[in-house]
Scaffold this active site. Structure first.
Site, PDB file in Angstrom:
ATOM      1  N   LYS A  13      32.996  28.217  97.277  1.00  0.00           N
ATOM      2  CA  LYS A  13      33.654  28.996  98.343  1.00  0.00           C
ATOM      3  C   LYS A  13      34.073  28.084  99.508  1.00  0.00           C
ATOM      4  CE  LYS A  13      30.013  31.649  98.909  1.00  0.00           C
ATOM      5  NZ  LYS A  13      29.108  31.035  97.900  1.00  0.00           N
ATOM      6  N   ARG A  88      28.786  39.789 102.125  1.00  0.00           N
ATOM      7  CA  ARG A  88      27.826  39.557 101.044  1.00  0.00           C
ATOM      8  C   ARG A  88      27.111  40.831 100.638  1.00  0.00           C
ATOM      9  NH1 ARG A  88      26.951  33.720 102.348  1.00  0.00           N
ATOM     10  NH2 ARG A  88      25.904  32.935 100.524  1.00  0.00           N
ATOM     11  N   ARG A 127      25.151  18.054  95.403  1.00  0.00           N
ATOM     12  CA  ARG A 127      25.938  18.333  96.606  1.00  0.00           C
ATOM     13  C   ARG A 127      25.424  17.551  97.817  1.00  0.00           C
ATOM     14  NH1 ARG A 127      27.165  24.181  99.100  1.00  0.00           N
ATOM     15  NH2 ARG A 127      24.898  24.390  99.141  1.00  0.00           N
ATOM     16  N   ARG A 157      21.523  19.626 102.080  1.00  0.00           N
ATOM     17  CA  ARG A 157      21.153  20.849 102.792  1.00  0.00           C
ATOM     18  C   ARG A 157      19.729  21.273 102.440  1.00  0.00           C
ATOM     19  NH1 ARG A 157      25.821  25.353 102.397  1.00  0.00           N
ATOM     20  NH2 ARG A 157      24.056  26.622 101.737  1.00  0.00           N
ATOM     21  N   ARG A 168      18.316  32.056  95.764  1.00  0.00           N
ATOM     22  CA  ARG A 168      19.635  32.450  96.303  1.00  0.00           C
ATOM     23  C   ARG A 168      20.483  33.080  95.204  1.00  0.00           C
ATOM     24  NH1 ARG A 168      21.383  26.888  98.584  1.00  0.00           N
ATOM     25  NH2 ARG A 168      23.386  27.853  98.962  1.00  0.00           N
TER      26      ARG A 168
HETATM   27  P1  AP5 Z   1      30.629  24.521  97.725  1.00  0.00           P
HETATM   28  O1  AP5 Z   1      32.078  24.615  98.012  1.00  0.00           O
HETATM   29  O2  AP5 Z   1      29.747  23.897  98.760  1.00  0.00           O
HETATM   30  O3  AP5 Z   1      30.054  25.958  97.272  1.00  0.00           O
HETATM   31  P2  AP5 Z   1      29.754  27.242  98.141  1.00  0.00           P
HETATM   32  O4  AP5 Z   1      30.087  28.404  97.288  1.00  0.00           O
HETATM   33  O5  AP5 Z   1      30.412  27.147  99.486  1.00  0.00           O
HETATM   34  O6  AP5 Z   1      28.172  27.076  98.263  1.00  0.00           O
HETATM   35  P3  AP5 Z   1      27.181  27.453  99.421  1.00  0.00           P
HETATM   36  O7  AP5 Z   1      25.839  26.891  99.012  1.00  0.00           O
HETATM   37  O8  AP5 Z   1      27.683  27.023 100.759  1.00  0.00           O
HETATM   38  O9  AP5 Z   1      27.159  28.983  99.297  1.00  0.00           O
HETATM   39  P4  AP5 Z   1      26.145  29.931  99.856  1.00  0.00           P
HETATM   40  O10 AP5 Z   1      26.934  31.137  99.787  1.00  0.00           O
HETATM   41  O11 AP5 Z   1      24.835  29.987  99.200  1.00  0.00           O
HETATM   42  O12 AP5 Z   1      25.802  29.302 101.302  1.00  0.00           O
HETATM   43  P5  AP5 Z   1      26.219  29.725 102.773  1.00  0.00           P
HETATM   44  O13 AP5 Z   1      26.278  28.515 103.584  1.00  0.00           O
HETATM   45  O14 AP5 Z   1      27.367  30.644 102.762  1.00  0.00           O
HETATM   46  O15 AP5 Z   1      30.466  23.757  96.339  1.00  0.00           O
HETATM   47  C1  AP5 Z   1      29.197  23.389  95.837  1.00  0.00           C
HETATM   48  C2  AP5 Z   1      29.246  21.991  95.196  1.00  0.00           C
HETATM   49  O16 AP5 Z   1      30.013  22.060  94.010  1.00  0.00           O
HETATM   50  C3  AP5 Z   1      29.917  20.916  96.059  1.00  0.00           C
HETATM   51  O17 AP5 Z   1      29.233  19.717  95.879  1.00  0.00           O
HETATM   52  C4  AP5 Z   1      31.351  20.848  95.528  1.00  0.00           C
HETATM   53  O18 AP5 Z   1      31.910  19.564  95.718  1.00  0.00           O
HETATM   54  C5  AP5 Z   1      31.150  21.178  94.056  1.00  0.00           C
HETATM   55  N1  AP5 Z   1      32.248  21.932  93.445  1.00  0.00           N
HETATM   56  C6  AP5 Z   1      32.860  23.037  93.951  1.00  0.00           C
HETATM   57  N2  AP5 Z   1      33.780  23.508  93.075  1.00  0.00           N
HETATM   58  C7  AP5 Z   1      33.719  22.687  92.001  1.00  0.00           C
HETATM   59  C8  AP5 Z   1      34.410  22.641  90.754  1.00  0.00           C
HETATM   60  N3  AP5 Z   1      35.362  23.554  90.440  1.00  0.00           N
HETATM   61  N4  AP5 Z   1      34.101  21.652  89.879  1.00  0.00           N
HETATM   62  C9  AP5 Z   1      33.163  20.729  90.198  1.00  0.00           C
HETATM   63  N5  AP5 Z   1      32.476  20.710  91.359  1.00  0.00           N
HETATM   64  C10 AP5 Z   1      32.741  21.669  92.241  1.00  0.00           C
HETATM   65  O19 AP5 Z   1      24.947  30.576 103.192  1.00  0.00           O
HETATM   66  C11 AP5 Z   1      23.678  29.982 103.367  1.00  0.00           C
HETATM   67  C12 AP5 Z   1      22.677  31.054 103.729  1.00  0.00           C
HETATM   68  O20 AP5 Z   1      23.073  31.691 104.967  1.00  0.00           O
HETATM   69  C13 AP5 Z   1      22.563  32.206 102.730  1.00  0.00           C
HETATM   70  O21 AP5 Z   1      21.636  31.894 101.696  1.00  0.00           O
HETATM   71  C14 AP5 Z   1      22.059  33.351 103.647  1.00  0.00           C
HETATM   72  O22 AP5 Z   1      20.692  33.222 103.917  1.00  0.00           O
HETATM   73  C15 AP5 Z   1      22.806  33.082 104.940  1.00  0.00           C
HETATM   74  N6  AP5 Z   1      24.081  33.814 105.018  1.00  0.00           N
HETATM   75  C16 AP5 Z   1      25.336  33.262 105.126  1.00  0.00           C
HETATM   76  N7  AP5 Z   1      26.273  34.227 105.168  1.00  0.00           N
HETATM   77  C17 AP5 Z   1      25.607  35.414 105.096  1.00  0.00           C
HETATM   78  C18 AP5 Z   1      26.024  36.772 105.062  1.00  0.00           C
HETATM   79  N8  AP5 Z   1      27.335  37.113 105.100  1.00  0.00           N
HETATM   80  N9  AP5 Z   1      25.072  37.722 104.943  1.00  0.00           N
HETATM   81  C19 AP5 Z   1      23.767  37.417 104.902  1.00  0.00           C
HETATM   82  N10 AP5 Z   1      23.300  36.132 104.913  1.00  0.00           N
HETATM   83  C20 AP5 Z   1      24.212  35.149 105.010  1.00  0.00           C
END
Ligand code: AP5
Length: 211
Positions: A13, A88, A127, A157, A168
């Site tokens: 994402k 989410r 990552r 992270r 997660r």
């Molecule tokens: P990356 O682009 O970093 O993936 P991502 O989907 O953004 O992963 P996140 O870990 O950031 O998602 P998340 O939703 O768990 O975390 P968030 O910060 O939102 O890609 C991942 C890796 O893969 C990278 O190394 C990239 O280079 C590689 N990659 C990507 N695409 C690829 C491909 N096609 N081929 C090969 N490699 C690839 O949330 C963190 C925490 O915050 C949550 O757990 C929750 O506690 C809280 N939170 C955040 N938002 C909310 C909400 N709306 N509601 C409630 N809690 C929330």
């Protein structure tokens, strides 16, 4: 153009959200990045969010919605926005719909990145993220662990430990997967195979957005 990115943790994402943001000139808003910023600053909100994030759980809806209301009033969303990691839950999606209905600017697309759970576990091990600008890298695709965008040393992270990633993923299937049906019923869901390389997925997304 108002867009949201859906998908499991590590589905891509943030990666695709950044590319779309650059191409369309609209801000990418990551609720996860907002929480991490607050944690780093040691704010009350950050301490509260950390309790949930460290356990691999979602932060409660009311906290998330307050952040989103505040962020959408920044004044940089006049051409649209792309949310990464929001909504989410169904309650969050309904909240966003209500805000956008009041503004008369509907959501154009919910882009869902479909990635297998075992691929995610592998990706998270590799990552690295930039603590300054939030850029994301896979160590298999870079030579040095230094951010291309701002030259900062990359970090792992805290919630990328394998046992937290597994929690997660469980939380995603339980609370966030229902959003796929929610947006499918609205006729704005676009599914992308996120198991394929980044370039392939990006081409598919841009082809759809040009329609
Ligand atoms: P990356 O682009 O970093 O993936 P991502 O989907 O953004 O992963 P996140 O870990 O950031 O998602 P998340 O939703 O768990 O975390 P968030 O910060 O939102 O890609 C991942 C890796 O893969 C990278 O190394 C990239 O280079 C590689 N990659 C990507 N695409 C690829 C491909 N096609 N081929 C090969 N490699 C690839 O949330 C963190 C925490 O915050 C949550 O757990 C929750 O506690 C809280 N939170 C955040 N938002 C909310 C909400 N709306 N509601 C409630 N809690 C929330």
């Amino acid at each position: 153009m108002n867009l949201v990115m859906l998908g499991a943790p590590g589905a891509g994402k943030g990666t695709h959200g950044n590319l779309i943001s650059k191409k369309l000139g609209i801000p990418k808003i990551s609720t996860g990045d907002v929480f991490r910023h607050h944690i780093e600053e040691g704010t009350e909100l950050g301490l509260k969010a950390k309790e949930y994030m460290d356990k691999g759980l979602l932060v409660p809806d009311d906290i998330v919605m307050d952040i989103v209301d505040w962020r959408l009033n920044h004044g940089d969303c006049h051409k649209g926005f792309i949310f990464d990691g929001f909504p989410r839950t169904i309650a969050q999606a309904e909240h966003l719909d209500k805000i956008l209905a009041e503004k008369g600017e509907p959501l154009v697309r919910a882009i869902n990145l479909e990635v297998d759970d075992d691929v995610i576990i592998d990706r998270m091990k590799n990552r690295r993220v930039c603590p300054k600008c939030g850029a994301t890298y896979n160590i298999l695709h870079i030579e040095e662990e230094i951010c291309d965008e701002c030259g900062t040393a990359l970090i792992i992270r805290e919630d990328d430990e394998e046992h937290t990633v597994r929690k997660r993923i469980v939380e995603y299937h339980k609370k966030s997967q229902p959003l796929i049906d929610y947006y499918e019923e609205q006729g704005i869901l676009f599914r992308v195979k996120g198991n394929e390389g980044i370039t392939h997925a990006q081409e598919e997304i841009f082809k759809d957005l040009e329609k």
